[in-house]
Design a protein around this motif. Structure first.
Motif, short mmCIF file in Angstrom:
data_model
loop_
_atom_site.label_atom_id
_atom_site.label_comp_id
_atom_site.label_asym_id
_atom_site.label_seq_id
_atom_site.Cartn_x
_atom_site.Cartn_y
_atom_site.Cartn_z
N VAL A 41 2.09 10.56 -8.49
CA VAL A 41 1.37 9.28 -8.51
C VAL A 41 1.64 8.48 -7.24
O VAL A 41 0.73 7.91 -6.65
N ALA A 42 2.88 8.45 -6.80
CA ALA A 42 3.22 7.74 -5.57
C ALA A 42 2.46 8.33 -4.38
O ALA A 42 1.94 7.58 -3.54
N LYS A 43 2.37 9.63 -4.35
CA LYS A 43 1.65 10.30 -3.25
C LYS A 43 0.15 9.99 -3.30
O LYS A 43 -0.47 9.70 -2.26
N LEU A 44 -0.43 10.00 -4.50
CA LEU A 44 -1.85 9.69 -4.63
C LEU A 44 -2.15 8.23 -4.29
O LEU A 44 -3.15 7.93 -3.65
N LEU A 45 -1.28 7.32 -4.70
CA LEU A 45 -1.46 5.91 -4.36
C LEU A 45 -1.37 5.70 -2.86
O LEU A 45 -2.14 4.92 -2.28
N ALA A 46 -0.41 6.36 -2.22
CA ALA A 46 -0.26 6.23 -0.77
C ALA A 46 -1.53 6.68 -0.05
O ALA A 46 -2.00 6.01 0.88
N ARG A 55 6.49 4.52 1.70
CA ARG A 55 6.34 3.08 1.50
C ARG A 55 5.98 2.73 0.06
O ARG A 55 5.95 1.55 -0.30
N VAL A 56 5.69 3.72 -0.78
CA VAL A 56 5.33 3.49 -2.17
C VAL A 56 6.57 3.74 -3.02
O VAL A 56 7.06 4.85 -3.11
N VAL A 57 7.09 2.67 -3.66
CA VAL A 57 8.35 2.74 -4.39
C VAL A 57 8.12 2.36 -5.85
O VAL A 57 7.53 1.30 -6.12
N LEU A 58 8.60 3.18 -6.77
CA LEU A 58 8.52 2.88 -8.19
C LEU A 58 9.54 1.81 -8.54
O LEU A 58 10.73 1.97 -8.28
N ARG A 59 9.10 0.69 -9.12
CA ARG A 59 10.00 -0.40 -9.47
C ARG A 59 10.27 -0.50 -10.97
O ARG A 59 11.36 -0.85 -11.36
N ARG A 60 9.27 -0.23 -11.80
CA ARG A 60 9.44 -0.30 -13.26
C ARG A 60 8.62 0.78 -13.93
O ARG A 60 7.55 1.15 -13.45
N LYS A 67 3.35 1.67 -15.26
CA LYS A 67 4.35 1.58 -14.21
C LYS A 67 4.01 0.44 -13.24
O LYS A 67 2.87 -0.01 -13.18
N VAL A 68 5.00 0.04 -12.49
CA VAL A 68 4.80 -0.93 -11.41
C VAL A 68 5.37 -0.32 -10.14
O VAL A 68 6.54 0.06 -10.08
N PHE A 69 4.51 -0.18 -9.14
CA PHE A 69 4.90 0.32 -7.83
C PHE A 69 4.87 -0.83 -6.83
O PHE A 69 4.08 -1.76 -6.98
N GLU A 70 5.72 -0.74 -5.84
CA GLU A 70 5.74 -1.73 -4.76
C GLU A 70 5.40 -1.02 -3.46
O GLU A 70 5.94 0.06 -3.18
N ILE A 71 4.56 -1.64 -2.68
CA ILE A 71 4.25 -1.16 -1.33
C ILE A 71 5.14 -1.96 -0.39
O ILE A 71 4.98 -3.17 -0.27
N VAL A 72 6.08 -1.30 0.25
CA VAL A 72 7.03 -1.99 1.15
C VAL A 72 6.64 -1.81 2.59
O VAL A 72 5.89 -0.99 2.96
#
Length: 72
Positions: A41-46, A55-60, A67-72
């Motif tokens: 999922v992180a890869k697809l969101l990126a 830069r896509v980090v799972l936060r919750r 889920k909640v991801f953060e783009i840093v």
């Protein structure tokens, strides 16, 4: 930037959709086992957002479909 995501693991296809509220629904073929779906999922969101996967980090929601991801 925080992003709310609903994950659909073990789907037939991989795709990302954004609803009018700004939340995402992500379908991935990866199983929800040992973080495989989270990484997919992180890869697809990126790719969808045009940022590096690092830069896509799972936060919750590591073990949840919501889920909640953060783009840093």
């Amino acid at each position: 930037m925080m992003i709310e995501v609903k994950v659909r693991p073990r789907a037939r296809i991989e795709k990302v959709e954004r609803d009018p509220s700004g939340a995402f629904t992500v379908w991935t073929t990866a199983p929800p086992d040992k973080g495989a779906a989270n990484a997919a999922v992180a890869k697809l969101l990126a790719k969808e957002l045009g940022v590096a996967p690092s830069r896509v980090v799972l936060r919750r929601g590591g073990a949840s479909k919501h889920k909640v991801f953060e783009i840093v």
